[in-house]
Design a protein around this motif. Sequence first.
Motif: not given
Length: 119
Positions: A47-54, A72-80
């Motif tokens: 989540r920290l990585r995703l947040l940093s990208h946003v 490099g992660i799946s759409q379902s992982t991103v969605s979760h």
Amino acid sequence: MDATATIELHSAASGASECCSLGVGPIGADEAQRSAGMFKALADPMRLRLLSHVAAQGCEAVCACDLTEDLGISQSTVSHHMKKLVDTGLLAREQRGKWAHYTVVPEAFAALRGLLEIG
């Protein structure tokens, strides 16, 4: 103890009350619950990585499709993980056709900064 050590000790002791006070003061049960949820969401490395990208895009919305490619992660992982960040109020979500787009909620981070500000 020499005079210099006494002055340093006194300065440290007198500054202790200043450096240890919360900027916003004590919080209530509801605010503690909301803040704890945000911190819990932030405690996950993905989540920290995703947040940093946003957040790296500033005020621009980021498509979930770009996050899957960048990390490099799946759409379902991103969605979760993005659902957790949205549910706690850290990110906002907007559906555009097939893809969700995310932006940072600056007020949420301002509230967390205020809570953590000591001094």
